[in-house]
Structure formats: C-alpha cells, structure tokens
Design an enzyme around this catalytic site. Structure first.
Site, PDB file in Angstrom:
ATOM      1  CG  ASP A 105      -2.148   0.915   1.005  1.00  0.00           C
ATOM      2  OD1 ASP A 105      -2.382   1.345  -0.148  1.00  0.00           O
ATOM      3  OD2 ASP A 105      -2.832   1.207   1.998  1.00  0.00           O
ATOM      4  CE  LYS A 109      -3.063   4.833   0.679  1.00  0.00           C
ATOM      5  NZ  LYS A 109      -4.501   4.727   0.649  1.00  0.00           N
ATOM      6  CG  ASN A 146      -0.379   4.455   3.510  1.00  0.00           C
ATOM      7  OD1 ASN A 146      -1.146   5.073   4.255  1.00  0.00           O
ATOM      8  ND2 ASN A 146      -0.778   3.446   2.765  1.00  0.00           N
ATOM      9  CG  ASP A 191      -1.417   2.846   7.007  1.00  0.00           C
ATOM     10  OD1 ASP A 191      -1.795   1.727   7.378  1.00  0.00           O
ATOM     11  OD2 ASP A 191      -2.163   3.823   6.871  1.00  0.00           O
ATOM     12  CB  THR A 223      -4.709   2.889  -2.932  1.00  0.00           C
ATOM     13  OG1 THR A 223      -4.514   2.831  -1.523  1.00  0.00           O
ATOM     14  CG2 THR A 223      -5.512   4.103  -3.288  1.00  0.00           C
TER      15      THR A 223
HETATM   16  P1  AMP Z   1      -3.026   7.164  10.675  1.00  0.00           P
HETATM   17  O1  AMP Z   1      -4.115   6.765  11.598  1.00  0.00           O
HETATM   18  O2  AMP Z   1      -1.796   6.327  10.815  1.00  0.00           O
HETATM   19  O3  AMP Z   1      -3.493   7.304   9.244  1.00  0.00           O
HETATM   20  O4  AMP Z   1      -2.575   8.635  11.136  1.00  0.00           O
HETATM   21  C1  AMP Z   1      -3.413   9.749  11.027  1.00  0.00           C
HETATM   22  C2  AMP Z   1      -2.572  10.984  10.855  1.00  0.00           C
HETATM   23  O5  AMP Z   1      -1.817  11.228  12.031  1.00  0.00           O
HETATM   24  C3  AMP Z   1      -1.555  10.905   9.741  1.00  0.00           C
HETATM   25  O6  AMP Z   1      -2.108  11.252   8.534  1.00  0.00           O
HETATM   26  C4  AMP Z   1      -0.465  11.867  10.196  1.00  0.00           C
HETATM   27  O7  AMP Z   1      -0.805  13.186   9.845  1.00  0.00           O
HETATM   28  C5  AMP Z   1      -0.520  11.732  11.707  1.00  0.00           C
HETATM   29  N1  AMP Z   1       0.475  10.764  12.194  1.00  0.00           N
HETATM   30  C6  AMP Z   1       0.312   9.429  12.278  1.00  0.00           C
HETATM   31  N2  AMP Z   1       1.406   8.833  12.770  1.00  0.00           N
HETATM   32  C7  AMP Z   1       2.297   9.817  13.003  1.00  0.00           C
HETATM   33  C8  AMP Z   1       3.642   9.830  13.508  1.00  0.00           C
HETATM   34  N3  AMP Z   1       4.257   8.726  13.861  1.00  0.00           N
HETATM   35  N4  AMP Z   1       4.258  11.033  13.596  1.00  0.00           N
HETATM   36  C9  AMP Z   1       3.633  12.171  13.217  1.00  0.00           C
HETATM   37  N5  AMP Z   1       2.371  12.212  12.743  1.00  0.00           N
HETATM   38  C10 AMP Z   1       1.704  11.056  12.632  1.00  0.00           C
END
Ligand code: AMP
Length: 376
Positions: free
Chosen positions: A230, A232, A235, A248, A266
């Site tokens: 995945d 992209k 991620n 991800d 995707t």
């Molecule tokens: P996710 O649930 O993994 O899709 O995360 C949602 C959003 O949180 C992402 O699109 C990033 O903007 C932010 N995010 C997730 N993991 C991190 C990380 N380890 N460090 C900084 N921002 C993060």
C-alpha cells in the site's frame, strides 16, 4: 530547534487514563523535551529486552491485541491463515510483553497529530526518559465494526520487527478495555502527502532523493520478506530531518516464499497482476511494490497518479499501462519510470538497480541513499 517546536506542540492531556494516574495533567511550559538517541534507545531496549525475556519463557502468552480480540470473539478466519503463514514473525509477537510493560500513565499526552480511519494520533512523551513519540489510539469497538482487527494485528506484528531509518518504528503497544495504543516513532514533519499537495509537484532533485530512500527501505523490507502492498504518499511520513518514513503496515504481509492472492491496496497504485480481469492466476509477489514505486515517482514529478480516472478506466489503463508522461519530465526520469512501470512484474527494474540508476545517482549523494539528510 526541533526541541522547541515539539515543546510548543505539547498541550493538555486529552486522553483519559483508565488507571486515573495522569488525568488532566499537563506538561509544564518549562519542561525540556528530549528525543535524544539515548532515551530513544532506552525505550527500545526495554521493549526488546522484554521481547527476548518473554521469548525464552516456557509458557506462551497472548499479545494484547489477540487477547482483546479473542475475548470479544473477533478473531476471523483470515487471521488464522495469516498467522500460520507468518509463523516466524508471529512467534515473536505471541510472546510479546508490551501489555506488561507499557501503560497510559507512562506518557504525557500532547496535541493531536492527526486523525486516521480508526482513531487519533497524539504527540506524547514518555515520562521517565522524556522520550518523545507518537501515540496512536485505536478504539476496539470501531475496529470490530469495520472488521479491521486483522489490519491492526498485521501492523503490530510486522512493524514492531522492523528497524530501518526510512521505516516508521513501532516501539510497543498496550491496551485497556476500550482502546489499543501503538507507541510510534514521531515523524516531525508529518505526512508527505501534505507536502506534495502544497508543492503540487516536487522538483526532480527532491523526487529522486525520496525515491532513493524508498528504494532503500523497500530493499530492507523485501529482504525480510515483507511486502508493503500500500505504497502511496498518504502512507509516507517525513521525519524531522526531512527523511521519509514508510508507515501504515495495515496492508503489508510477511510472506516468505509465498505468492499472494489477496486483492488489497489503493486502486491508483495497484499493479496489473493484481487487477487483471478474468485472469485465473492473479497471484503476485514483492514486485507489486516496484510498480507502486513507479506510480509514486510519477506522482512526485507530475502531481497526480499516472492512471487517475474513473475506477473502470483506471483499471483498464493500468492493465494496458496507458499513461502519458509530460514533456517537462527529464529523459532520465522518464527512463526510470518506464523501467518500473512494466506490466510484466519480472521485467521491473530491481531495487538495487533503482538505487544505481543515473537519475537517482545524479541527484543523491552516496550517504543520502541510505537515510536522506536534506530538508524537504
Ligand atoms: P493514521 O491513523 O496512521 O493514518 O494517522 C493519522 C494521521 O496522524 C496521519 O495522517 C499523520 O498526519 C498523523 N500521524 C500518524 N502517525 C504519526 C507519527 N508517527 N508522527 C507524526 N504524525 C503522525
């Protein structure tokens, strides 16, 4: 500088702690943040040490997620297939001790970093070592409703076993009655997708540096028999030094020697072998990530994916590799794109050769090919 930015980002606690230990506590304005390698390695050491201790324990213990999903009758059939196929990696996790080691009271919670499909991600700091990380909070009920437990299980099993500068680290996980918490490496510059949307498209130099880092990370993953599936911009996260971090792993799979048949990922990034209509043999291997790397490279350079269209048309165009490369794309970049976006997976340029491709070497210093060192 990085410390100051982080410090201003840390705000009131916003997650209730079921143990009641840190309700409404706040990180003091004068408190110092450390994301130093020493505190980082300590946390890592604790996690690894316990993993090892538990691996040698005679009795097997269920990991947090498994225990949680089992008690709620969430364990699906696909899970058992995956688990047996992934035995070497799962075996480590089955003895995983995070449930014993980590709990919410160990963290000060800062501002929300983002919202994903199943929960929120917060900036957090481990109290004892002042270790800054990102805490991903997933609600078990939501995972259950969306039948996403397997995805989370994969994410935990696979990501916690990976150590590479361009792969987001998962230090550990724990849970309470309602939620699962993932302790993740903090990626200071957030989502690559946002950088790309803001820039519309990246200059070739920057695109080449990102592709070099991606190739390096994917080589590492494939060596460990992990197919991401995945890839992209959404991620991929960006670290504080501008280095990219693949994240991800919900769709990734640990498949040593196995060809896979699950349809996932995707649409824009799916390779022909995964979507070919009417094909009885639509199995695939790690070369799906090479195709996705080509799509990613195109999106970096052009600002949109090469086969973007209605779902039916996208499928058709992917199978026929029907794409137009704009004239402003350099001849060298064009050459690499065409060598990655090859319909027959066997014909795709191997990752090692991607790293050695003139377009990549021209824009990257040798030491950057491993980790990246320039700001975006
Ligand atoms: P996710 O649930 O993994 O899709 O995360 C949602 C959003 O949180 C992402 O699109 C990033 O903007 C932010 N995010 C997730 N993991 C991190 C990380 N380890 N460090 C900084 N921002 C993060």
């Amino acid at each position: 500088m990085a410390t100051r930015i982080l410090e201003t980002r840390l705000e009131h606690l916003s997650i209730d702690n079921e143990t009641g230990k840190n309700k409404k506590s706040k990180i003091g304005a004068t408190s110092t943040l450390h994301s130093s390698s020493s505190s980082q390695s300590t946390l890592l050491k604790v996690a690894l040490q316990n993993q090892l201790q538990n691996a040698s324990a005679a009795s097997l213990r269920l990991p947090a997620v498994e225990a949680a999903t089992r008690s709620k009758g969430l364990v699906g059939t696909e899970k058992s297939n995956e688990t047996s196929r992934n035995e070497p990696m799962s075996a480590t996790l089955v003895r995983e001790p995070a449930i014993k080691i980590f709990h919410l009271g160990m963290f000060e919670i800062g501002k929300p970093l983002g919202k994903g499909k199943f929960g929120r991600v917060y900036l957090a700091r481990e109290r004892e070592h002042k270790f800054v990380c990102a805490l991903k909070v997933l609600y078990k009920s939501e995972l259950q409703q969306n039948r996403a437990e397997i995805q989370v299980r994969r994410e935990i099993e696979i990501q916690s076993n990976l150590r590479h500068p361009n792969v987001l680290k998962l230090y550990g996980h724990f849970h309470d009655s309602k939620r699962i918490f993932l302790i993740l490496e903090f990626a200071g510059q957030g989502e690559l997708y946002k950088h790309l949307r803001k820039a519309q498209r990246f200059p070739e130099r920057k695109a080449a540096q990102y592709i070099a880092q991606m190739a390096c990370a994917l080589r590492y993953l494939h060596r460990k028999h992990v197919i991401h599936r995945d890839i992209k911009p959404e991620n991929i996260l960006v670290g504080i030094h501008g280095e990219i971090k693949i994240s991800d792993f919900g769709w990734s799979v640990h498949a040593p020697g196995n060809r896979r048949k699950t349809y996932c990922g995707t649409l824009d990034y799916l390779p022909p072998e995964m979507i070919k209509p009417g094909s009885s043999d639509n199995s695939y291997d790690e070369k799906v990530d090479l195709w996705a790397l080509g799509v990613l490279m195109y999106e970096f350079l052009v600002g949109e994916a090469p086969f973007e269209d209605s779902p039916i048309m996208t499928t058709r165009r992917i199978v026929n590799r029907d794409m137009t490369i704009p004239s402003y794309v350099s001849a060298e970049a064009r050459d690499l794109l065409k060598k990655l976006l090859v319909v027959d997976p066997r014909g795709r340029l191997p990752l090692k050769k991607v790293q050695q491709h003139p377009w990549v070497t021209k824009h990257c210093q040798t030491d950057m090919l491993a980790t990246g060192s320039e700001n975006p």
